[in-house]
Design a protein around this motif. Sequence first.
Motif, PDB file in Angstrom:
ATOM      1  N   GLU A 119      52.461  47.140  41.071  1.00  0.00           N
ATOM      2  CA  GLU A 119      51.494  48.188  40.734  1.00  0.00           C
ATOM      3  C   GLU A 119      50.589  47.792  39.564  1.00  0.00           C
ATOM      4  O   GLU A 119      49.425  48.179  39.497  1.00  0.00           O
ATOM      5  CB  GLU A 119      52.289  49.460  40.401  1.00  0.00           C
ATOM      6  N   ARG A 120      51.107  47.009  38.623  1.00  0.00           N
ATOM      7  CA  ARG A 120      50.346  46.666  37.410  1.00  0.00           C
ATOM      8  C   ARG A 120      49.126  45.801  37.708  1.00  0.00           C
ATOM      9  O   ARG A 120      48.186  45.759  36.926  1.00  0.00           O
ATOM     10  CB  ARG A 120      51.278  45.993  36.392  1.00  0.00           C
ATOM     11  N   ILE A 121      49.141  45.131  38.886  1.00  0.00           N
ATOM     12  CA  ILE A 121      47.982  44.297  39.264  1.00  0.00           C
ATOM     13  C   ILE A 121      46.736  45.175  39.438  1.00  0.00           C
ATOM     14  O   ILE A 121      45.612  44.751  39.190  1.00  0.00           O
ATOM     15  CB  ILE A 121      48.306  43.480  40.535  1.00  0.00           C
ATOM     16  N   LYS A 122      46.974  46.425  39.824  1.00  0.00           N
ATOM     17  CA  LYS A 122      45.840  47.349  40.037  1.00  0.00           C
ATOM     18  C   LYS A 122      45.028  47.576  38.765  1.00  0.00           C
ATOM     19  O   LYS A 122      43.854  47.916  38.827  1.00  0.00           O
ATOM     20  CB  LYS A 122      46.339  48.696  40.574  1.00  0.00           C
ATOM     21  N   THR A 123      45.659  47.403  37.608  1.00  0.00           N
ATOM     22  CA  THR A 123      44.935  47.647  36.348  1.00  0.00           C
ATOM     23  C   THR A 123      43.829  46.623  36.114  1.00  0.00           C
ATOM     24  O   THR A 123      42.947  46.830  35.290  1.00  0.00           O
ATOM     25  CB  THR A 123      45.886  47.634  35.119  1.00  0.00           C
ATOM     26  N   LEU A 124      43.885  45.498  36.842  1.00  0.00           N
ATOM     27  CA  LEU A 124      42.846  44.468  36.704  1.00  0.00           C
ATOM     28  C   LEU A 124      41.559  44.855  37.418  1.00  0.00           C
ATOM     29  O   LEU A 124      40.483  44.351  37.111  1.00  0.00           O
ATOM     30  CB  LEU A 124      43.326  43.148  37.331  1.00  0.00           C
ATOM     31  N   ALA A 125      41.682  45.756  38.412  1.00  0.00           N
ATOM     32  CA  ALA A 125      40.580  45.953  39.356  1.00  0.00           C
ATOM     33  C   ALA A 125      39.604  47.028  38.895  1.00  0.00           C
ATOM     34  O   ALA A 125      40.007  48.067  38.369  1.00  0.00           O
ATOM     35  CB  ALA A 125      41.135  46.336  40.717  1.00  0.00           C
ATOM     36  N   ASP A 126      38.306  46.763  39.111  1.00  0.00           N
ATOM     37  CA  ASP A 126      37.302  47.814  38.942  1.00  0.00           C
ATOM     38  C   ASP A 126      37.342  48.757  40.122  1.00  0.00           C
ATOM     39  O   ASP A 126      36.939  49.907  40.025  1.00  0.00           O
ATOM     40  CB  ASP A 126      35.905  47.182  38.837  1.00  0.00           C
ATOM     41  N   GLU A 127      37.805  48.252  41.274  1.00  0.00           N
ATOM     42  CA  GLU A 127      37.791  49.069  42.483  1.00  0.00           C
ATOM     43  C   GLU A 127      38.813  48.522  43.477  1.00  0.00           C
ATOM     44  O   GLU A 127      38.953  47.313  43.628  1.00  0.00           O
ATOM     45  CB  GLU A 127      36.379  48.987  43.096  1.00  0.00           C
ATOM     46  N   GLU A 128      39.527  49.434  44.152  1.00  0.00           N
ATOM     47  CA  GLU A 128      40.370  49.032  45.279  1.00  0.00           C
ATOM     48  C   GLU A 128      39.584  49.332  46.549  1.00  0.00           C
ATOM     49  O   GLU A 128      39.037  50.421  46.689  1.00  0.00           O
ATOM     50  CB  GLU A 128      41.673  49.821  45.272  1.00  0.00           C
ATOM     51  N   VAL A 129      39.527  48.358  47.465  1.00  0.00           N
ATOM     52  CA  VAL A 129      38.667  48.497  48.642  1.00  0.00           C
ATOM     53  C   VAL A 129      39.435  48.185  49.919  1.00  0.00           C
ATOM     54  O   VAL A 129      40.250  47.260  49.967  1.00  0.00           O
ATOM     55  CB  VAL A 129      37.426  47.572  48.520  1.00  0.00           C
ATOM     56  N   SER A 130      39.149  48.984  50.954  1.00  0.00           N
ATOM     57  CA  SER A 130      39.724  48.790  52.291  1.00  0.00           C
ATOM     58  C   SER A 130      38.589  48.592  53.290  1.00  0.00           C
ATOM     59  O   SER A 130      37.498  49.121  53.096  1.00  0.00           O
ATOM     60  CB  SER A 130      40.519  50.036  52.675  1.00  0.00           C
ATOM     61  N   ILE A 131      38.838  47.840  54.360  1.00  0.00           N
ATOM     62  CA  ILE A 131      37.804  47.736  55.407  1.00  0.00           C
ATOM     63  C   ILE A 131      38.090  48.682  56.574  1.00  0.00           C
ATOM     64  O   ILE A 131      37.369  48.686  57.560  1.00  0.00           O
ATOM     65  CB  ILE A 131      37.586  46.293  55.920  1.00  0.00           C
TER      66      ILE A 131
ATOM     67  N   GLU B 211      52.160  37.807  37.060  1.00  0.00           N
ATOM     68  CA  GLU B 211      51.640  36.726  36.193  1.00  0.00           C
ATOM     69  C   GLU B 211      50.629  35.802  36.858  1.00  0.00           C
ATOM     70  O   GLU B 211      49.601  35.502  36.232  1.00  0.00           O
ATOM     71  CB  GLU B 211      52.733  35.845  35.581  1.00  0.00           C
ATOM     72  N   PRO B 212      50.868  35.324  38.097  1.00  0.00           N
ATOM     73  CA  PRO B 212      49.883  34.365  38.632  1.00  0.00           C
ATOM     74  C   PRO B 212      48.486  34.962  38.724  1.00  0.00           C
ATOM     75  O   PRO B 212      47.494  34.297  38.425  1.00  0.00           O
ATOM     76  CB  PRO B 212      50.405  34.026  40.027  1.00  0.00           C
ATOM     77  N   ILE B 213      48.411  36.246  39.068  1.00  0.00           N
ATOM     78  CA  ILE B 213      47.098  36.876  39.247  1.00  0.00           C
ATOM     79  C   ILE B 213      46.464  37.173  37.889  1.00  0.00           C
ATOM     80  O   ILE B 213      45.291  36.887  37.668  1.00  0.00           O
ATOM     81  CB  ILE B 213      47.213  38.127  40.145  1.00  0.00           C
ATOM     82  N   PHE B 214      47.234  37.690  36.925  1.00  0.00           N
ATOM     83  CA  PHE B 214      46.681  37.933  35.577  1.00  0.00           C
ATOM     84  C   PHE B 214      46.215  36.627  34.924  1.00  0.00           C
ATOM     85  O   PHE B 214      45.134  36.567  34.338  1.00  0.00           O
ATOM     86  CB  PHE B 214      47.724  38.616  34.673  1.00  0.00           C
ATOM     87  N   GLU B 215      47.043  35.576  35.051  1.00  0.00           N
ATOM     88  CA  GLU B 215      46.681  34.273  34.431  1.00  0.00           C
ATOM     89  C   GLU B 215      45.410  33.722  35.062  1.00  0.00           C
ATOM     90  O   GLU B 215      44.546  33.171  34.386  1.00  0.00           O
ATOM     91  CB  GLU B 215      47.810  33.247  34.637  1.00  0.00           C
ATOM     92  N   CYS B 216      45.319  33.859  36.379  1.00  0.00           N
ATOM     93  CA  CYS B 216      44.150  33.357  37.100  1.00  0.00           C
ATOM     94  C   CYS B 216      42.895  34.101  36.645  1.00  0.00           C
ATOM     95  O   CYS B 216      41.867  33.479  36.343  1.00  0.00           O
ATOM     96  CB  CYS B 216      44.382  33.516  38.600  1.00  0.00           C
ATOM     97  N   ILE B 217      42.981  35.432  36.561  1.00  0.00           N
ATOM     98  CA  ILE B 217      41.809  36.220  36.135  1.00  0.00           C
ATOM     99  C   ILE B 217      41.424  35.856  34.695  1.00  0.00           C
ATOM    100  O   ILE B 217      40.241  35.691  34.385  1.00  0.00           O
ATOM    101  CB  ILE B 217      42.097  37.747  36.246  1.00  0.00           C
ATOM    102  N   ASP B 218      42.414  35.686  33.805  1.00  0.00           N
ATOM    103  CA  ASP B 218      42.102  35.266  32.419  1.00  0.00           C
ATOM    104  C   ASP B 218      41.281  33.977  32.437  1.00  0.00           C
ATOM    105  O   ASP B 218      40.333  33.818  31.671  1.00  0.00           O
ATOM    106  CB  ASP B 218      43.390  34.970  31.636  1.00  0.00           C
ATOM    107  N   ASP B 219      41.654  33.076  33.345  1.00  0.00           N
ATOM    108  CA  ASP B 219      41.013  31.758  33.401  1.00  0.00           C
ATOM    109  C   ASP B 219      39.581  31.830  33.961  1.00  0.00           C
ATOM    110  O   ASP B 219      38.676  31.195  33.434  1.00  0.00           O
ATOM    111  CB  ASP B 219      41.883  30.842  34.276  1.00  0.00           C
ATOM    112  N   ILE B 220      39.382  32.629  35.007  1.00  0.00           N
ATOM    113  CA  ILE B 220      38.065  32.605  35.689  1.00  0.00           C
ATOM    114  C   ILE B 220      37.116  33.693  35.191  1.00  0.00           C
ATOM    115  O   ILE B 220      35.953  33.700  35.556  1.00  0.00           O
ATOM    116  CB  ILE B 220      38.212  32.714  37.228  1.00  0.00           C
ATOM    117  N   ASN B 221      37.623  34.612  34.367  1.00  0.00           N
ATOM    118  CA  ASN B 221      36.763  35.708  33.876  1.00  0.00           C
ATOM    119  C   ASN B 221      36.735  35.702  32.356  1.00  0.00           C
ATOM    120  O   ASN B 221      36.881  36.742  31.718  1.00  0.00           O
ATOM    121  CB  ASN B 221      37.270  37.045  34.429  1.00  0.00           C
ATOM    122  N   LYS B 222      36.508  34.524  31.807  1.00  0.00           N
ATOM    123  CA  LYS B 222      36.553  34.379  30.333  1.00  0.00           C
ATOM    124  C   LYS B 222      35.498  35.245  29.650  1.00  0.00           C
ATOM    125  O   LYS B 222      35.714  35.779  28.571  1.00  0.00           O
ATOM    126  CB  LYS B 222      36.363  32.916  29.944  1.00  0.00           C
TER     127      LYS B 222
END
Length: 221
Positions: free
Chosen positions: A118-130, A65-76
């Motif tokens: 795992e469901r947080i991954k559905t928000l992402a366009d890309e998963e990235v590693s350095i 929830e904190p991450i989904f709510e945050c994205i809803d707020d900043i990616n209107k």
Amino acid sequence: MKIDVLTLFPSMFDGFLNESIIKRAIEKKQVEINIINFRDYSKLNNKMVDDTIYGGGPGMLLRCEPIFECIDDINKDNDAYIVLLTPEGNKFNQAKAKKYSKIKHLIIICGHYEGFDERIKTLADEEVSIGDFVLTGGEIPSMAIMDATIRLIDGVINKESLESESFEDNLLDYPVYTKPRVYRGMEVPPVLVSGDHKKIDKWREEKRIEKTKNKRPDLME
Ligand code: ADE
């Protein structure tokens, strides 16, 4: 360009944002960086952001929830490119830095603790590693990615410096020297002080190829 970074450790970014080229790019409004503590979006008492794992297992996971709510707020406007940092992601490289430098709105999610639901991954366009190693969180990777990206935004660094640098044309950069001409018996290659710019360009191109063959043959494949 606007970059929003979701983190639980905002103060880790203090030095990064307040020094050198990044500081100047922010002052010149070439980039806007918002460091967002997604704990502020937790609706639980005591602002909890993690929890135990269904089915059992060690450690705690970041809750959705904190991450989904945050994205809803900043990616209107729903126009952002969203990157989730994880050691399992696609490897970051110069080509990605170039691609990101052209994006208007980038959101970077820093994971922490044992991992995330795992469901947080559905928000992402890309998963990235350095790289193939595990850090304690995505904060340091996010700074590496922002640094590599911001320096490529038009006007942040002069174009000439970017033209011949490593990874352009899949080659490493040529060797460079400054004064003194001889130091502890090591001499600057004479061609570089010959004043013959055709010869110098040829030497530099040869050195780029030779160095790449020796150090990073994989780039030439
Ligand atoms: N989080 C932890 N380790 C990481 C890595 N190597 N790359 C990106 N995010 C990470």
